[in-house]
Design a protein around this motif. Structure first.
Motif, PDB file in Angstrom:
ATOM      1  N   UNK A 195       0.855  -1.182   0.000  1.00  0.00           N
ATOM      2  CA  UNK A 195       0.000   0.000   0.000  1.00  0.00           C
ATOM      3  C   UNK A 195       0.893   1.233   0.000  1.00  0.00           C
ATOM      4  N   UNK A 196       0.370   2.290  -0.567  1.00  0.00           N
ATOM      5  CA  UNK A 196       1.115   3.538  -0.695  1.00  0.00           C
ATOM      6  C   UNK A 196       0.491   4.589   0.205  1.00  0.00           C
ATOM      7  N   UNK A 197       1.327   5.477   0.733  1.00  0.00           N
ATOM      8  CA  UNK A 197       0.832   6.582   1.552  1.00  0.00           C
ATOM      9  C   UNK A 197       1.486   7.876   1.091  1.00  0.00           C
ATOM     10  N   UNK A 198       0.723   8.948   1.159  1.00  0.00           N
ATOM     11  CA  UNK A 198       1.224  10.272   0.813  1.00  0.00           C
ATOM     12  C   UNK A 198       1.033  11.199   1.996  1.00  0.00           C
ATOM     13  N   UNK A 199       1.978  12.130   2.187  1.00  0.00           N
ATOM     14  CA  UNK A 199       2.001  12.891   3.439  1.00  0.00           C
ATOM     15  C   UNK A 199       2.276  14.374   3.232  1.00  0.00           C
ATOM     16  N   UNK A 200       2.033  15.099   4.304  1.00  0.00           N
ATOM     17  CA  UNK A 200       2.374  16.517   4.388  1.00  0.00           C
ATOM     18  C   UNK A 200       3.880  16.730   4.224  1.00  0.00           C
ATOM     19  N   UNK A 201       4.677  15.663   4.478  1.00  0.00           N
ATOM     20  CA  UNK A 201       6.135  15.794   4.381  1.00  0.00           C
ATOM     21  C   UNK A 201       6.646  15.785   2.936  1.00  0.00           C
ATOM     22  N   UNK A 202       5.736  15.655   1.958  1.00  0.00           N
ATOM     23  CA  UNK A 202       6.129  15.730   0.559  1.00  0.00           C
ATOM     24  C   UNK A 202       6.607  14.424  -0.048  1.00  0.00           C
ATOM     25  N   UNK A 203       6.469  13.325   0.704  1.00  0.00           N
ATOM     26  CA  UNK A 203       6.909  12.038   0.160  1.00  0.00           C
ATOM     27  C   UNK A 203       5.746  11.062   0.000  1.00  0.00           C
ATOM     28  N   UNK A 204       5.970  10.106  -0.911  1.00  0.00           N
ATOM     29  CA  UNK A 204       5.159   8.899  -1.001  1.00  0.00           C
ATOM     30  C   UNK A 204       5.969   7.773  -0.379  1.00  0.00           C
ATOM     31  N   UNK A 205       5.301   6.868   0.304  1.00  0.00           N
ATOM     32  CA  UNK A 205       5.992   5.691   0.818  1.00  0.00           C
ATOM     33  C   UNK A 205       5.206   4.445   0.464  1.00  0.00           C
ATOM     34  N   UNK A 206       5.927   3.392   0.108  1.00  0.00           N
ATOM     35  CA  UNK A 206       5.319   2.097  -0.201  1.00  0.00           C
ATOM     36  C   UNK A 206       5.621   1.142   0.945  1.00  0.00           C
ATOM     37  N   UNK A 207       4.591   0.417   1.387  1.00  0.00           N
ATOM     38  CA  UNK A 207       4.701  -0.467   2.545  1.00  0.00           C
ATOM     39  C   UNK A 207       4.254  -1.871   2.150  1.00  0.00           C
ATOM     40  N   UNK A 208       4.958  -2.871   2.640  1.00  0.00           N
ATOM     41  CA  UNK A 208       4.582  -4.255   2.352  1.00  0.00           C
ATOM     42  C   UNK A 208       3.390  -4.684   3.186  1.00  0.00           C
ATOM     43  N   UNK A 209       2.462  -5.406   2.559  1.00  0.00           N
ATOM     44  CA  UNK A 209       1.337  -5.969   3.299  1.00  0.00           C
ATOM     45  C   UNK A 209       1.811  -7.128   4.164  1.00  0.00           C
ATOM     46  N   UNK A 210       2.599  -8.045   3.562  1.00  0.00           N
ATOM     47  CA  UNK A 210       3.211  -9.155   4.307  1.00  0.00           C
ATOM     48  C   UNK A 210       4.696  -8.851   4.439  1.00  0.00           C
ATOM     49  N   UNK A 211       5.091  -8.366   5.601  1.00  0.00           N
ATOM     50  CA  UNK A 211       6.478  -7.934   5.803  1.00  0.00           C
ATOM     51  C   UNK A 211       7.424  -9.123   5.665  1.00  0.00           C
ATOM     52  N   UNK A 212       8.497  -8.934   4.884  1.00  0.00           N
ATOM     53  CA  UNK A 212       9.493  -9.979   4.707  1.00  0.00           C
ATOM     54  C   UNK A 212       9.362 -10.764   3.429  1.00  0.00           C
ATOM     55  N   UNK A 213       8.285 -10.581   2.702  1.00  0.00           N
ATOM     56  CA  UNK A 213       8.082 -11.308   1.455  1.00  0.00           C
ATOM     57  C   UNK A 213       8.933 -10.685   0.347  1.00  0.00           C
ATOM     58  N   UNK A 214       9.479 -11.515  -0.531  1.00  0.00           N
ATOM     59  CA  UNK A 214      10.202 -10.998  -1.682  1.00  0.00           C
ATOM     60  C   UNK A 214       9.199 -10.480  -2.709  1.00  0.00           C
ATOM     61  N   UNK A 215       9.249  -9.162  -2.933  1.00  0.00           N
ATOM     62  CA  UNK A 215       8.291  -8.535  -3.852  1.00  0.00           C
ATOM     63  C   UNK A 215       8.838  -7.176  -4.243  1.00  0.00           C
ATOM     64  N   UNK A 216       8.780  -6.856  -5.537  1.00  0.00           N
ATOM     65  CA  UNK A 216       9.280  -5.560  -5.980  1.00  0.00           C
ATOM     66  C   UNK A 216      10.749  -5.389  -5.632  1.00  0.00           C
ATOM     67  N   UNK A 217      11.061  -4.331  -4.899  1.00  0.00           N
ATOM     68  CA  UNK A 217      12.442  -4.082  -4.482  1.00  0.00           C
ATOM     69  C   UNK A 217      12.782  -4.710  -3.133  1.00  0.00           C
TER      70      UNK A 217
END
Length: 327
Positions: free
Chosen positions: A279-301
Motif C-alpha cells: 500500500x502507498x501513503x502520501x504525506x504533508x512531508x512531501x513524500x510517497x511511501x510504499x509499505x509491504x502488506x506481508x512484511x518480509x516477502x520478496x516482492x518488488x524491491x
C-alpha cells in the motif's frame, strides 16, 4: 520482522491524493497529486519515477488513472481539470471550471470524466466532445471532496464538506440516497469487486455495503483519520491521519494489527495496490511511501534474506518464497 518502506521523493509540497491503476500487461502504475502542482506517475510495485505531468498553475488536489493506465486525469486549484496521455505525458484536454477542482474519475469505457470541487457541482464531460458543455448536477451545500462513478457507471457517489455522502442516478440526475455524518467526510474509497465502500470521518473508519449502502462495520482509530483503504481480499484495512502514523486493522475482528510512524507529517492519503501486496501513503512531508502488506516477502524491491541456519530448507513456509543467503 521490521517494516521497511520504500520512500519516493521528488515532490516539494504535501502529497494529498494518489491512485493505482488496474494491473496491465506492463504491471501497474501509481499517480500522485501534490500541492506543488506537478502530478507524478510511477511504477506501482517499485515506486520508480516514470514522468511528471507539467501544465497546472496551482496545487493539484486529485489524480486518477483510467483502467489500462493509458490516460491520466488531474484536478487542480487553477480552476481546471486536465486529461493527459499517460504514455507520452502530453496534455490532451483542459476543462475549465468556476472554482477549485478536487476530484476526477473516468468511466470504465473512458468516454466520460466526472469532476467535483469547491463550486458544489458535479460535472460529467464527454471525452469524445470535450469542448461541449458538461452535464451539471447540483445539491451539495458545501465543496465536494470526492466524486466517484458507482454501480457500473450508472450512478455517482459524492462526498462533501456538508457532512454528507450522496448517491445520484446518472440518467435522471436525481439524488437517490444521502448518508449523513457528525463531521465532514475525509475520504471515500469504492471497491466494486469487494462490494464495499470505505468512508472515513473524524477518528472513524466505516465500511458500507455497496448495494444497500448499509453500514457493515466500523473501527475507531486513536487519531483523526484522513484516509483508509481496504485490502482487495478483505484481509485488512490500512489508515493514516494527523498523528503521522499508519494503522492496520484486521477486517473481521477490527483488532489493530500494526501501527508505525514513517512519515514526518500528517498522512493525507493511503491506497492498496491492485494485487494487495503493498500500500502507498502520501504525506504533508512531501513524500510517497510504499509499505509491504506481508512484511518480509520478496516482492518488488524487497528481498527476503534469512539467517543461514534457516536456509537449509528449500522454501520458507512463512513467506512462501525462496530464501537468500545473507552475505
Amino acid at each position: 520482522m521490521r517494516q521497511t518502506p520504500l520512500t519516493c521523493s521528488g515532490h516539494t509540497r504535501p502529497v494529498v491524493d494518489l491512485a493505482f491503476s488496474r494491473i496491465t500487461p506492463y504491471g501497474y502504475f501509481l499517480i500522485s497529486a501534490c500541492k506543488d502542482g506537478k502530478p507524478m506517475l510511477r511504477q506501482g510495485d517499485t515506486g520508480d519515477w516514470i514522468g511528471t505531468f507539467l501544465g497546472h498553475k496551482g496545487a493539484v488536489w486529485g489524480a486518477t488513472l483510467n483502467k489500462d493506465a493509458s490516460k491520466a486525469a488531474t484536478a487542480a486549484a487553477d480552476f481546471t481539470a486536465k486529461v493527459w496521455d499517460a504514455v507520452s505525458g502530453d496534455e490532451l484536454v483542459t476543462l475549465a471550471h468556476r472554482h477549485i477542482v478536487k476530484s476526477v474519475d473516468f468511466t470504465q469505457d473512458n468516454n466520460n470524466l466526472l469532476t467535483g470541487g469547491q463550486d458544489k457541482l458535479l460535472r460529467i464531460y464527454d471525452m469524445n466532445k470535450p469542448e461541449a458543455d458538461p452535464i451539471e448536477i447540483g445539491g451539495h451545500t458545501s465543496g465536494i471532496k470526492k466524486a466517484l462513478w458507482y454501480n457500473e457507471d450508472r450512478q455517482i457517489l459524492s462526498a462533501a464538506d456538508d457532512k454528507t455522502v450522496r448517491l445520484w442516478d446518472r440518467a435522471s440526475m436525481a439524488e437517490v440516497k444521502t448518508l449523513s455524518f457528525p463531521t465532514p467526510v475525509s475520504s471515500m474509497e469504492y471497491l466494486p469487486e469487494g462490494e464495499t465502500l470505505v468512508i472515513t470521518y473524524g477518528k472513524t473508519i466505516a465500511l458500507y455495503n455497496t448495494e444497500s449502502l448499509e453500514l457493515i462495520k466500523s473501527f475507531e482509530a486513536p487519531a483523526s483519520i484522513n484516509s483508509a483503504s481496504l485490502h482487495p481480499e478483505k484481509e485488512c484495512v490500512v489508515a493514516g491521519g494527523d498523528d503521522f502514523k499508519l494503522y492496520k486493522y484486521d477486517y473481521n475482528t477490527g483488532e489493530e494489527l500494526e501501527s508505525y510512524k514513517g512519515h514526518f507529517g500528517p498522512v493525507h492519503c493511503v491506497r492498496f495496490s491492485p494485487d494487495g501486496e503493498l500500500y502507498a501513503s502520501g504525506s504533508e512531508d512531501g513524500t510517497l511511501r510504499l509499505w509491504q502488506t506481508a512484511v518480509g516477502k520478496t516482492y518488488g524491491l524487497w528481498k527476503c534474506v534469512l539467517p543461514e541456519e534457516l536456509v537449509a530448507e528449500n522454501t520458507d513456509p512463512i513467506f512462501n518464497t525462496t530464501p537468500e543467503i545473507k552475505a
